[in-house]
Every structure is written in structure tokens, then in C-alpha cells.
Design an enzyme around this catalytic site. Sequence first.
Site, short mmCIF file in Angstrom:
data_model
loop_
_atom_site.label_atom_id
_atom_site.label_comp_id
_atom_site.label_asym_id
_atom_site.label_seq_id
_atom_site.Cartn_x
_atom_site.Cartn_y
_atom_site.Cartn_z
N PHE A 149 0.81 -1.22 0.00
CA PHE A 149 0.00 0.00 0.00
C PHE A 149 0.84 1.27 0.00
CE2 PHE A 149 0.85 -0.13 4.56
CZ PHE A 149 1.02 1.22 4.84
N LYS A 173 -1.07 -6.84 -9.36
CA LYS A 173 -2.05 -6.95 -8.25
C LYS A 173 -1.66 -5.89 -7.23
CE LYS A 173 -3.09 -8.21 -4.52
NZ LYS A 173 -3.57 -7.26 -3.48
N GLU A 176 -5.05 -3.67 -2.07
CA GLU A 176 -6.49 -3.37 -2.07
C GLU A 176 -6.80 -2.08 -1.32
OE1 GLU A 176 -4.83 -5.66 -0.60
OE2 GLU A 176 -5.66 -6.26 1.34
N SER A 226 5.14 -7.03 3.42
CA SER A 226 5.70 -7.36 4.73
C SER A 226 6.49 -8.67 4.66
CB SER A 226 4.57 -7.47 5.75
OG SER A 226 3.66 -8.45 5.32
N CYS A 281 9.49 1.65 3.47
CA CYS A 281 10.38 0.54 3.83
C CYS A 281 11.80 1.04 4.06
CB CYS A 281 10.38 -0.51 2.74
SG CYS A 281 11.12 0.11 1.23
N GLU A 381 8.72 -4.04 13.20
CA GLU A 381 8.55 -2.97 12.21
C GLU A 381 7.21 -2.30 12.51
OE1 GLU A 381 7.55 -3.99 8.12
OE2 GLU A 381 8.78 -2.34 7.39
P1 NAD Z 1 1.38 -6.60 3.02
O1 NAD Z 1 2.38 -7.69 3.12
O2 NAD Z 1 0.25 -6.57 3.97
O3 NAD Z 1 0.71 -6.60 1.55
C1 NAD Z 1 1.50 -6.65 0.38
C2 NAD Z 1 0.67 -7.33 -0.71
O4 NAD Z 1 0.37 -8.66 -0.30
C3 NAD Z 1 -0.66 -6.63 -0.98
O5 NAD Z 1 -0.90 -6.62 -2.37
C4 NAD Z 1 -1.65 -7.50 -0.23
O6 NAD Z 1 -2.94 -7.51 -0.84
C5 NAD Z 1 -1.03 -8.87 -0.29
N1 NAD Z 1 -1.37 -9.69 0.88
C6 NAD Z 1 -1.64 -9.24 2.14
N2 NAD Z 1 -1.90 -10.29 2.94
C7 NAD Z 1 -1.76 -11.41 2.20
C8 NAD Z 1 -1.88 -12.80 2.48
N3 NAD Z 1 -2.20 -13.26 3.69
N4 NAD Z 1 -1.66 -13.67 1.47
C9 NAD Z 1 -1.35 -13.24 0.25
N5 NAD Z 1 -1.23 -11.92 -0.06
C10 NAD Z 1 -1.42 -11.02 0.89
O7 NAD Z 1 2.20 -5.23 3.06
P2 NAD Z 1 1.62 -3.75 3.15
O8 NAD Z 1 1.09 -3.53 4.51
O9 NAD Z 1 0.75 -3.47 1.98
O10 NAD Z 1 2.96 -2.91 2.94
C11 NAD Z 1 3.83 -2.58 3.99
C12 NAD Z 1 4.97 -3.56 4.08
O11 NAD Z 1 5.67 -3.59 2.84
C13 NAD Z 1 6.01 -3.16 5.11
O12 NAD Z 1 6.43 -4.31 5.78
C14 NAD Z 1 7.13 -2.56 4.29
O13 NAD Z 1 8.39 -2.61 4.87
C15 NAD Z 1 7.06 -3.42 3.08
N6 NAD Z 1 7.70 -2.76 1.95
C16 NAD Z 1 8.91 -3.22 1.57
C17 NAD Z 1 9.58 -2.61 0.53
C18 NAD Z 1 10.92 -3.10 0.12
O14 NAD Z 1 11.41 -2.63 -0.89
N7 NAD Z 1 11.56 -4.00 0.82
C19 NAD Z 1 8.99 -1.54 -0.15
C20 NAD Z 1 7.73 -1.11 0.25
C21 NAD Z 1 7.09 -1.74 1.31
#
Ligand code: NAD
Length: 500
Positions: A149, A173, A176, A226, A281, A381
Site C-alpha cells: 500500500f 495486483k 487493495e 511485509s 520501507c 517494524e
Molecule cells: P502486506 O504484506 O500486507 O501486503 C502486500 C501485498 O500482499 C498486498 O498486495 C496484499 O494484498 C497482499 N497480501 C496481504 N496479505 C496477504 C496474504 N495473507 N496472502 C497473500 N497476499 C497477501 O504489506 P503492506 O502492509 O501493503 O505494505 C507494507 C509492508 O511492505 C512493510 O512491511 C514494508 O516494509 C514493506 N515494503 C517493503 C519494501 C521493500 O522494498 N523492501 C517496499 C515497500 C514496502
Amino acid sequence: METLQHWAGGAALKSSGDQRGDVTDPATGEVSRQVAFATEADVAAVVGSARDAWPAWRETSLTERTRILFAFRELLNARADELAAIITAEHGKVLSDAAGEVARGQEVVEFACGIPHLLKGSATENASTGIDVSSIRQPLGVVGIISPFNFPAMVPMWFFPIAIAAGNTVVLKPSEKVPSAAQWLAELWCEAGLPDGVFNVLHGDRTAVDGLLHHPDVKSVSFVGSTPIARYVYETATAAGKRVQALGGAKNHMVVLPDADLDLAADQAVNAGFGSAGERCMAISAVVAVGACGDTLVEKIAARVRGLVTGDGRRGSDMGPLVTRAAQEKVSGYVDAGEAAGASLVVDGRGVSPDADGAGFFVGPTLFDHVGTDMSIYTDEIFGPVLSVLRVDTYDEAVALVNANPYGNGTALFTHDGGAARRFQHEVEVGMVGINVPVPVPMAYYSFGGWKNSLFGDTHAHGTEGVHFFTRGKVVTSRWTDPARRGDSGELDLGFPRNT
Ligand code: NAD
């Protein structure tokens, strides 16, 4: 209320199911629209659109592909403000920050405009007598991108410009929570002349993600999110035979040595700690103050934090809201936990009075001092505007602390000592290192990626690693006999070929 649908074959594709998610404006707390959540049939339809578009796109010349990329770049430059406004309305980050995000994504488009050069292979004449060797790189097919997000435009743009330029077709994808930027980008591609089906958007939650991870026509997965989900995506998609780069969470340290310019360090700690409300991140969430500089540094940071204005990102505030009510409650809970664990709460962001209308998801900038490595505000985090200061006596203790952390995304050292900086960049176990630079996000022509629990897979995002990820190498060894010598090879020999 309007429902945002998938995008496939150059048009909206109505979901076959009726599951929906709310999209909120985090500054007001209001639901602005809904987004369809994919069914398995939707996954098949959207991936099918990408699969059907691939043969023609793969055969499209590099000249034509590059022309379309340039057109996309020009359109994005002209209309970047529209995209920034969409990001602010769904993510909450302030408009200037959203514009910065678009600009960093655009840098990858510009990098991908050089794809004819990036895809050039090599050729060797007469590697063996009369034998030539050349190498080429070819696209994979349908590639999946699953994004978080916190960067609704930039993170997808780390991947899709290069994937498309290299001749792949894409299913994105998006999160959401922030789905509209993807739709806007899809329409922009159409305007730029990208053939239908090359760029597709699949909305949803776990069903959409699992569908992509298991679909046999999806050849690679680029995931950002994450750490637990990144690990799951990596393990699941590699088991299904796919190429995977899964970028995870982070805990980024800024180490400040006593000889550093403490005003610069304080400015940068605040910028990197509270920009985008800490939802980056590459945010700095832990400042490690070495030796005698601690008290002065904390005073300087606190003075700056107290002057920040929190509010609606459209009103010129310094810092916006968190993305959802759940995120707001989670971050406030961490502040409670830090206080209970005995850290010194220097600035408390709970109960902030934001410059906003409605019931937005605000937590003001929060500063803790004397944080211990066993406290949850350090171990987890938080992904919010909470900056922790840890105190150590020596440089060696600081490096040991950074290296003991399970994450390894970004880190920074503030010092005037070139020798210390050189040693730090050599021995720190982190993928992206800043020297007097707090958020060392690599330029598009370098590659972005962390170490340890911040990245699963072998290839980082964009730069030449991105080009490699989205292509497969092929080496061709060829013999074309001289017309004057045809029928006269005299080479019947069953031994393993030796080079001569
Ligand atoms: P998230 O892991 O909740 O979601 C990421 C994606 O995975 C979304 O598209 C979501 O719909 C999907 N998703 C969520 N739960 C899922 C599940 N149980 N099964 C399958 N898919 C699922 O992450 P977020 O809250 O959207 O973003 C924040 C996180 O992203 C933080 O941990 C941040 O550090 C990380 N991030 C990392 C980088 C990097 O370059 N390393 C960059 C940006 C964000």
C-alpha cells in the site's frame, strides 16, 4: 457507490463475484469507493488476457516498444499531478511526497527507455575455427507484480516499465487499500499506444495473490510487502517453478558518530523518520547515537519534531495520516508498549490535533529515547511515525547492533570521518547504505534490494538486475560454412567437440 473493477485486454473487466473492499480517504476517514476482489475465475480471465497478448508483444520490435515507452513517459510528465492526487487521496501521504514518489517511478521508465541498449547481447567471431558464439536475452512471458500500500505508483513502477520494455506482458495486483493508481496507470498505457492485454490489473486479496502464485502461465512473481507474506510468496511461487523476487519489511538504523554534523543528522533523522508518516520501507526507525553526542542529538531532533504540522496531505502539512484505522490503532498500541517498557517518551503523537476535517487516521510524530533492543518498539517494524533513539558507547557496538537485526534493507552512517565511513560500508550487513544520506534509495540504473529478512530471492529490483530478472539468457553457437568449401568439411568425429 462506485466499484473499481479489474483491467484486462485494454478495458475494465467486471468481477464474476461480489466480494468487495472499502477504499478510504485516510485524512477524513470516509469511504471513497469500493474495489472488486478477484475470484479464481477473474484470475484466469486476467492472466488469460496477458497470455493472449504475449506472442504479438514479444515480436514487436524494440524500436516500436521504445516509442511506446517514450510516449508513456511524456504523458506521465504532463499528468503527474493527477497521479499524485490519487496517491494522497488513498494513501494519505502529503502531496509533495506523492509527487516525489511519481518522480522516482518515472526514473525507472526513463531507464527502461534505454532497453535496446540494455538487451544487447555479445558476439564472438571465430570462437573455434569457423564457429561463432552470440548471447541474447528473451522475455519470460506473463509476469506477476504484487505491490504494497505504501507506494501505490512507485513500487509497481520499479518493475513494469522494464518487464514491458523487455517484451513481457504484465498482471499487476496492487494493494487493495490503494487500488486507483493502478487503474490510472493502465489507462495511461492505453493512451501511450500499448497494445491491449500487455498491462493488466487484478484487484483483490489473498485469492488474487494465490491465483497468481499457482497459475502455470505466470512465469515470474515480483512481490513487495511485509516479511511474513514475502516469505510465503517466495516459498509458494518457487515451489510452483517460478522465478521470484520478494522484497520484505525493514528496520532501518541511522548510526550517528560523535564527530557528525548533528544539525544535519537531526534534520535527516526527522525527514527519514516521519516522511510519509513512517510508512516507508526505507524509513529510519532507529537512531543509534554513539558516545557523547546522544543528549544533544535528541534535543535537536525533539525541537524539530515539535515543529511539525500533522494534517490532511492536501493542505500543506508536513505529515499526513496512517493508511487505515487499523494502522492508526496498531501504531498507538506500540507507543503504549514503549512507554510501558520503560523507554523515555520525549514527544508523544497520540492525541495529536491534526489540520483535517472528519475522523482521519492520525498519529502525530513520536520520539522515544533510551530504547532497549528487547522492547517491541525496537524489535518490530512499526511502520508509523515512531522514531526510537538507542544509546551505545562505541562504533563497534553500533555496528554489532545493526548487524544483529534480522532485517537488512537500508542503513545510514553520519560522520565526518572518511575512514569510519569506509569501514562501515564494508562491514555492515545491509543491502543499501547511506553515508550522511538517510534514505539511500538507489537510482533506477542501480538495483534496489535489502539483505536478510528484507528480501527473498537472488535478484534485486530495477537496474541491470531488473533486466536480468525479466529476461532469460540464451547462447547460440553457430557454423556457417564458406560457400567455397561446402561439401568438404571432413569432420566426422564422435568425440566430444573440442575447440580448435
Ligand atoms: P502486506 O504484506 O500486507 O501486503 C502486500 C501485498 O500482499 C498486498 O498486495 C496484499 O494484498 C497482499 N497480501 C496481504 N496479505 C496477504 C496474504 N495473507 N496472502 C497473500 N497476499 C497477501 O504489506 P503492506 O502492509 O501493503 O505494505 C507494507 C509492508 O511492505 C512493510 O512491511 C514494508 O516494509 C514493506 N515494503 C517493503 C519494501 C521493500 O522494498 N523492501 C517496499 C515497500 C514496502
